[in-house]
Design an enzyme around this catalytic site. Structure first.
Site, PDB file in Angstrom:
ATOM      1  N   PRO A  11       0.775  -1.226   0.000  1.00 55.89           N
ATOM      2  CG  PRO A  11       0.039  -0.999   2.166  1.00 55.89           C
ATOM      3  CD  PRO A  11       1.031  -1.711   1.329  1.00 55.89           C
ATOM      4  CD  GLU A  12       2.318   3.983  -4.261  1.00 56.43           C
ATOM      5  OE1 GLU A  12       2.227   5.217  -4.410  1.00 56.43           O
ATOM      6  OE2 GLU A  12       2.621   3.206  -5.178  1.00 56.43           O
ATOM      7  CG  HIS A  69       2.788 -15.551   5.452  1.00 58.28           C
ATOM      8  ND1 HIS A  69       3.980 -16.152   5.779  1.00 58.28           N
ATOM      9  CD2 HIS A  69       2.419 -16.066   4.257  1.00 58.28           C
ATOM     10  CE1 HIS A  69       4.323 -16.978   4.803  1.00 58.28           C
ATOM     11  NE2 HIS A  69       3.400 -16.960   3.878  1.00 58.28           N
ATOM     12  NE  ARG A 119       8.297  -9.090  -1.082  1.00 62.59           N
ATOM     13  CZ  ARG A 119       8.437  -8.256  -2.122  1.00 62.59           C
ATOM     14  NH1 ARG A 119       7.377  -7.845  -2.781  1.00 62.59           N
ATOM     15  NH2 ARG A 119       9.607  -7.848  -2.477  1.00 62.59           N
TER      16      ARG A 119
END
Length: 270
Positions: free
Chosen positions: A2-3, A92, A112
């Site tokens: 996300p930005e 995750h 990640r």
DNA sequence: GTCCATGTTCTTTA
DNA sequence: CTAAAGAACATGGA
């Protein structure tokens, strides 16, 4: 991944249910994903009421009563889900918060692990180390930030200079403003700087209106995808014709990132 | 196997 | 001090 517009979209979902909710259970998956002073994140969070949900740049924070915060940065692959506690827990998942008297759980998931969560028991650290939020940028401030002999793309991506812009929205804004990403900030004219800021504001607002961009798998906190990707003009359009001038969009490297440029609309600085 | 990814930080080089 | 380039982090998709 996300930005600013994606984080803002998540924040707006969280604001519908979290303010006033009292944190019940706190479950930490990977200890190294959740940073907290001693004794533990759970000890600091359990029983505390959420006062508000706030965003600065790409970070979001749950502000707690009477003070303190839980700050989340989603990195490249992070995601927040707010849903029934009975929903299956995805792989995750590094943090789970449940809320008193409500079938509701907030989960932070990040394959990640470039993101992270930090607990500040008595302060709001959401803006620490960041420049002004890209949405509230005023023209004189922007002018000062950009007045450096540095590639404009690198400048706009630098979170200590301006908080919230990432690879997608920088490429889109530079295309809209007709500025090549390798142009040095000091080589921009006054009118170009003004135009760039106007385009940045316009694009961020439109992206928020469309609930962000879903390139691969980004989803908001209710699992909905965004719609702004259909309006991208250069990002991810390598080899396709520019919608403005028909030239073929090319991919270059700038600030270490894939960068999408129209050779017709964005004249090379040299 | 290859390359690529909406992010950040550190190291090296100039 | 400034700026640029490259690598690193970890995982998954095409």
């Amino acid at each position: 991944m996300p930005e600013l517009p994606e984080v803002e979209t998540i924040v707006r979902v969280l604001r519908r249910r979290l303010p006033g909710a009292v944190i019940a259970d706190v479950r930490v998956g990977r200890r190294d994903y959740v940073r907290s002073p001693r004794p533990s994140a759970g000890a600091h969070l359990r029983g505390r009421r959420v006062r508000a949900v706030r965003r600065h740049g790409k970070r979001l924070a749950l502000l707690l009563e009477p003070r303190g915060s839980l700050v989340v940065h989603l990195g490249m692959s992070g995601r927040i889900d707010l849903g029934p506690a009975s929903a299956p827990v995805p792989r995750h998942t590094h943090l789970r918060l449940s809320f008193r008297g409500d079938d509701l759980e907030l989960r932070v998931t990040d394959p990640r692990r470039f993101g992270g969560v930090s607990v500040a028991p008595d302060r709001d650290g959401v803006a620490d180390g960041l420049g002004p939020d890209a949405l509230g940028l005023r023209r004189p401030v922007f002018r000062r930030i950009v007045a450096r002999p540095r590639q404009i793309k690198a400048l706009l991506l630098d979170q200590r200079a301006i908080a919230g812009l990432g690879n997608i929205y920088v490429d889109e804004a530079l295309w809209a403003a007709g500025i090549h990403p390798l142009t040095r900030g000091t080589d921009l004219g006054d009118d170009e700087v003004r135009h760039l800021l106007a385009q940045l504001r316009r694009i961020l607002a439109a992206a928020i209106r469309h609930r962000g961009s879903t390139i691969r798998d980004w989803r908001d906190a209710r699992g909905a995808s965004g719609g702004f990707q259909a309006r991208h003009r250069v990002y991810g359009r390598t080899g396709l014709p520019c919608v403005r001038c028909g030239a073929t969009i090319v991919r270059i490297l700038a600030a270490g990132r894939s960068t999408h440029v129209c050779p017709g609309c964005q004249p090379s600085p040299g």
